[in-house]
Scaffold this motif. Structure first.
Motif, mmCIF file in Angstrom:
data_model
loop_
_atom_site.group_PDB
_atom_site.id
_atom_site.type_symbol
_atom_site.label_atom_id
_atom_site.label_comp_id
_atom_site.label_asym_id
_atom_site.label_seq_id
_atom_site.Cartn_x
_atom_site.Cartn_y
_atom_site.Cartn_z
ATOM 1 N N ASP A 51 51.417 53.726 10.044
ATOM 2 C CA ASP A 51 50.149 54.168 9.490
ATOM 3 C C ASP A 51 49.881 55.590 9.977
ATOM 4 O OD1 ASP A 51 47.640 54.196 8.215
ATOM 5 O OD2 ASP A 51 47.278 52.095 8.738
ATOM 6 N N TYR A 52 48.829 56.230 9.411
ATOM 7 C CA TYR A 52 48.499 57.594 9.792
ATOM 8 C C TYR A 52 47.942 57.639 11.213
ATOM 9 C CZ TYR A 52 48.998 58.656 4.838
ATOM 10 O OH TYR A 52 49.499 58.807 3.569
ATOM 11 N N GLY A 56 44.392 62.854 13.229
ATOM 12 C CA GLY A 56 45.106 63.734 12.319
ATOM 13 C C GLY A 56 46.451 64.163 12.858
ATOM 14 N N MET A 60 53.828 59.751 10.494
ATOM 15 C CA MET A 60 53.256 58.423 10.630
ATOM 16 C C MET A 60 53.580 57.866 12.014
ATOM 17 S SD MET A 60 51.968 57.974 7.563
ATOM 18 C CE MET A 60 51.840 56.260 7.024
ATOM 19 N N TYR A 114 59.623 57.680 13.123
ATOM 20 C CA TYR A 114 58.518 58.530 12.666
ATOM 21 C C TYR A 114 58.009 59.385 13.833
ATOM 22 C CZ TYR A 114 59.004 54.689 9.377
ATOM 23 O OH TYR A 114 59.519 53.737 8.550
ATOM 24 N N THR A 181 47.268 54.624 16.245
ATOM 25 C CA THR A 181 46.995 54.387 14.834
ATOM 26 C C THR A 181 46.180 53.102 14.694
ATOM 27 O OG1 THR A 181 47.987 54.261 12.622
ATOM 28 C CG2 THR A 181 49.157 53.129 14.410
#
Length: 230
Positions: A51-52, A56, A60, A114, A181
């Protein structure tokens, strides 16, 4: 000795496990390797495991739930094996570390991907973080193969005990800050409030502070390089 490998890409190990000295060791029963697909443990309806990042940033982050569930599964199947995560935050793998870890009965290896894994997994489940050198690779599978190959050589009956170590330098003398996240709260552990503030300057300052703290604690040699550049 048995290795439990937690990975999103178990197929990457096909050739590795079926060639050379390692295959002979497996055939003789000297070394066992069980591949565990992290994706099999996700409870997400879309089968997602990433997930993100909160606060910010690019890329991922691997979510905590499937990681925790797969680690718990591996621990149940092992003799409470030591959990190792391959990360630039870890101490660089050296021959002395290899020989010591070869004394373990079971080892659980977590392969990240990631931008890394939710840091709460590191805090709760990881016994040891290891880096195979001061450079970046796409995921933890290659480091896991390097680790398995080097440690297996110390298992009694496995031929070979040679040392080959090559080190390179980081492009920046600071380790990365912790990543978080969804979910915001996981097993009573909350994401740091500053990452939810929307204040980009405070987030930047927090990340720099945590990077300095982690580097000073985990890689004082790199921290010294950082201080000299200031």
């Amino acid at each position: 000795m048995k290795f439990f490998v937690l990975t999103l890409f178990p197929e990457m190990f096909d050739s590795f496990l079926n060639t050379s000295i390692l295959k002979k060791s497996i055939d003789k029963g000297l070394v066992e390797i069980e591949l565990i697909n992290i994706r099999d443990f996700t409870q997400d309806k879309h089968n997602k495991t990433d997930d993100y990042p909160f606060g910010g940033g690019p890329g991922m982050v691997m979510t905590p739930q499937p990681l925790a569930s797969s680690i718990e599964y591996a621990k149940e199947r092992s003799n409470n094996g030591k959990v190792i995560y391959f990360s630039p935050h870890g101490a660089v793998l050296r021959q002395s570390m290899v020989s010591n870890l070869a004394k373990e009965q079971d080892i659980i290896l977590l392969c990240g991907h990631y931008e890394g894994i939710d840091y709460r997994i590191v805090e709760k489940y990881i016994d040891l973080q290891i880096s195979i050198g001061d450079y970046i690779v796409t995921g933890g599978e290659l480091p896991a193969m390097v680790f398995i190959d080097s440690v297996s050589r110390y298992v009694e009956g496995v031929l070979g005990n040679e040392e080959s170590a090559v080190e390179e330098s980081f492009t920046k003398p600071l380790l990365e800050h912790p990543q978080y996240t969804r979910p915001r709260v996981f097993e009573d552990m909350e994401v740091p409030e500053v990452l939810l503030s929307g204040n980009h300057e405070k987030i930047k300052q927090w990340r720099l502070s945590k990077s300095e703290e982690i580097t000073q604690n985990n890689r004082p040699d790199l921290y010294e390089l950082f201080k000299k550049d200031q």
